[in-house]
Design a protein around this motif. Structure first.
Motif, PDB file in Angstrom:
ATOM      1  N   PHE A  33       0.837  -1.198   0.000  1.00  0.00           N
ATOM      2  CA  PHE A  33       0.000   0.000   0.000  1.00  0.00           C
ATOM      3  C   PHE A  33       0.874   1.251   0.000  1.00  0.00           C
ATOM      4  CE2 PHE A  33      -3.656  -2.522   1.333  1.00  0.00           C
ATOM      5  CZ  PHE A  33      -3.046  -3.578   1.996  1.00  0.00           C
ATOM      6  N   TYR A  35       0.266   5.213   1.273  1.00  0.00           N
ATOM      7  CA  TYR A  35      -0.569   6.198   1.946  1.00  0.00           C
ATOM      8  C   TYR A  35       0.169   7.538   1.944  1.00  0.00           C
ATOM      9  CZ  TYR A  35      -3.173   2.259   4.012  1.00  0.00           C
ATOM     10  OH  TYR A  35      -3.925   1.127   4.209  1.00  0.00           O
ATOM     11  N   GLN A  37       0.260  11.122   4.286  1.00  0.00           N
ATOM     12  CA  GLN A  37      -0.129  11.660   5.587  1.00  0.00           C
ATOM     13  C   GLN A  37      -0.113  13.175   5.526  1.00  0.00           C
ATOM     14  OE1 GLN A  37       2.526  10.859   8.884  1.00  0.00           O
ATOM     15  NE2 GLN A  37       0.919  11.202  10.379  1.00  0.00           N
ATOM     16  N   HIS A  41      -5.848  15.056   8.188  1.00  0.00           N
ATOM     17  CA  HIS A  41      -6.458  13.999   7.363  1.00  0.00           C
ATOM     18  C   HIS A  41      -6.022  12.606   7.769  1.00  0.00           C
ATOM     19  CE1 HIS A  41      -8.334  16.604   4.347  1.00  0.00           C
ATOM     20  NE2 HIS A  41      -7.291  17.377   4.467  1.00  0.00           N
ATOM     21  N   GLY A  42      -5.096  12.495   8.677  1.00  0.00           N
ATOM     22  CA  GLY A  42      -4.575  11.167   8.983  1.00  0.00           C
ATOM     23  C   GLY A  42      -3.834  10.633   7.783  1.00  0.00           C
ATOM     24  N   LEU A  43      -3.973   9.345   7.528  1.00  0.00           N
ATOM     25  CA  LEU A  43      -3.373   8.733   6.359  1.00  0.00           C
ATOM     26  C   LEU A  43      -4.468   8.379   5.368  1.00  0.00           C
ATOM     27  CD1 LEU A  43      -1.302   8.066   8.795  1.00  0.00           C
ATOM     28  CD2 LEU A  43      -0.401   6.375   7.201  1.00  0.00           C
ATOM     29  N   LEU A  45      -5.258   6.466   1.579  1.00  0.00           N
ATOM     30  CA  LEU A  45      -4.732   5.465   0.664  1.00  0.00           C
ATOM     31  C   LEU A  45      -4.649   6.010  -0.754  1.00  0.00           C
ATOM     32  CD1 LEU A  45      -3.882   2.464   0.335  1.00  0.00           C
ATOM     33  CD2 LEU A  45      -6.283   1.989  -0.176  1.00  0.00           C
ATOM     34  N   TYR A  48      -3.015   0.538  -3.936  1.00  0.00           N
ATOM     35  CA  TYR A  48      -2.679  -0.686  -3.266  1.00  0.00           C
ATOM     36  C   TYR A  48      -2.463  -1.798  -4.293  1.00  0.00           C
ATOM     37  CZ  TYR A  48      -7.597  -1.988  -3.888  1.00  0.00           C
ATOM     38  OH  TYR A  48      -8.832  -2.275  -4.419  1.00  0.00           O
ATOM     39  N   GLU A  59      -8.119   5.952  -2.281  1.00  0.00           N
ATOM     40  CA  GLU A  59      -8.970   7.121  -2.083  1.00  0.00           C
ATOM     41  C   GLU A  59      -8.500   8.349  -2.852  1.00  0.00           C
ATOM     42  OE1 GLU A  59     -10.384   9.904   1.734  1.00  0.00           O
ATOM     43  OE2 GLU A  59      -9.097   8.152   2.027  1.00  0.00           O
ATOM     44  N   PHE A  90       3.889   7.068   3.097  1.00  0.00           N
ATOM     45  CA  PHE A  90       4.208   5.823   3.780  1.00  0.00           C
ATOM     46  C   PHE A  90       3.825   4.637   2.908  1.00  0.00           C
ATOM     47  CE2 PHE A  90       5.647   7.023   7.900  1.00  0.00           C
ATOM     48  CZ  PHE A  90       5.052   8.246   8.164  1.00  0.00           C
ATOM     49  N   ALA A 101      -0.785  -4.353   9.285  1.00  0.00           N
ATOM     50  CA  ALA A 101       0.101  -3.752   8.297  1.00  0.00           C
ATOM     51  C   ALA A 101       1.389  -3.282   8.963  1.00  0.00           C
ATOM     52  CB  ALA A 101      -0.592  -2.576   7.622  1.00  0.00           C
ATOM     53  N   PHE A 102       2.485  -3.410   8.240  1.00  0.00           N
ATOM     54  CA  PHE A 102       3.781  -2.902   8.687  1.00  0.00           C
ATOM     55  C   PHE A 102       4.152  -1.736   7.786  1.00  0.00           C
ATOM     56  CE2 PHE A 102       4.908  -6.120  11.744  1.00  0.00           C
ATOM     57  CZ  PHE A 102       4.122  -7.195  11.368  1.00  0.00           C
ATOM     58  N   PHE A 103       4.627  -0.679   8.418  1.00  0.00           N
ATOM     59  CA  PHE A 103       4.877   0.557   7.689  1.00  0.00           C
ATOM     60  C   PHE A 103       6.371   0.821   7.535  1.00  0.00           C
ATOM     61  CE2 PHE A 103       0.769   2.606   7.131  1.00  0.00           C
ATOM     62  CZ  PHE A 103      -0.032   1.809   7.922  1.00  0.00           C
ATOM     63  N   GLY A 104       6.713   1.448   6.420  1.00  0.00           N
ATOM     64  CA  GLY A 104       8.056   1.943   6.232  1.00  0.00           C
ATOM     65  C   GLY A 104       8.277   3.226   7.011  1.00  0.00           C
ATOM     66  N   GLN A 105       9.505   3.759   6.919  1.00  0.00           N
ATOM     67  CA  GLN A 105       9.883   4.941   7.689  1.00  0.00           C
ATOM     68  C   GLN A 105       9.312   6.226   7.119  1.00  0.00           C
ATOM     69  OE1 GLN A 105      11.504   5.078  10.483  1.00  0.00           O
ATOM     70  NE2 GLN A 105      12.724   3.234  10.705  1.00  0.00           N
TER      71      GLN A 105
END
Lengths: 112, 113
Positions: A33, A35, A37, A41-43, A45, A48, A59, A90, A101-105
């Motif tokens: 995915f 995203y 930020q 708005h948060g994160l 998408l 994907y 989105e 991200f 889910a695991f996120f990158g830096q």
């Protein structure tokens, strides 16, 4: 190193330029995915992918393109960068749908 | 459209105070629920998750959350916060078979010494 890595971590680009953000994961996770930020708005998408060569819009996909020729890589391209695409991006991956889910830096992109 | 609402955008509290962050979602079917934390300058890390079973979920670092299906809520709690809990907290919901997450806008928590 195992995990999910993004490059570059920081990028400044000019309006109208094409820029590609890279995402690489070493777990062979099927789902990946992108995203963005933004404050308030948060994160959200962008795109994907469920597997290699399977991608779909999220989105907020306008102005972005993705590809997934290999399971481990999921690059995001801004075809012609605009100031509204200044954001923190991200990448994330999921192995199976019963896990998190695991996120990158993250990549902080500034379009000037 | 589905949505996730976090009631507080900014919370300031002192060390040892209790923390509760609200999260509501607008989907009536089966959901998977998550709380992620983002420490300053870092990526998102999972605090806890709910897929099924006991609606009271324990996570890392002393956090817990309660899923109340009738209220469409998944509130996060910690009885006694520490300065190191200063971070942004995101509630997220997965409602489909693709693993896509819908995030709330986030709550910035600042814990003062």
């Amino acid at each position: 190193d195992a995990g999910i890595t993004q490059s570059p971590r920081y990028k400044i680009t000019e309006t109208g330029r094409q820029v590609t953000l890279m995402c690489h994961q070493t777990w062979s996770h099927s789902y990946m995915f992108w995203y963005r930020q933004d404050l308030g708005h948060g994160l959200r998408l962008i795109y994907y992918s469920a597997a290699a060569d399977i991608t779909d819009k999220g989105e907020v996909p306008d102005g972005y393109v993705v590809s997934r020729s290999k399971t481990e890589n999921f690059p995001l391209t801004l075809e012609s960068a605009t100031r509204s695409q200044t954001s923190v991006y991200f990448c994330a991956s999921i192995g199976t749908l019963d896990t998190e889910a695991f996120f990158g830096q993250g990549t902080r992109l500034t379009v000037v | 459209a589905q949505s996730v609402s976090q009631h507080n955008h900014h919370v300031i509290l002192s060390e040892a105070a209790s923390l509760e962050l609200g999260c509501n979602y607008s989907y009536g079917g089966t959901v998977n629920l998550f709380w992620y934390v983002q420490y300053p300058g870092q990526h998102l890390q999972l605090l806890l998750k709910y897929f099924s079973g006991d609606p009271l979920v324990k996570g890392i670092k002393g956090f817990e959350a309660e899923f109340i299906k009738s209220k469409f809520s998944f509130n996060l709690r910690k009885p006694s916060v520490q300065w190191s809990d200063t971070a942004e907290y995101f509630c997220a919901v997965n409602i489909d078979s693709w693993g896509k997450l819908q995030f709330g806008a986030g709550t910035q928590v600042v814990v003062t010494p």
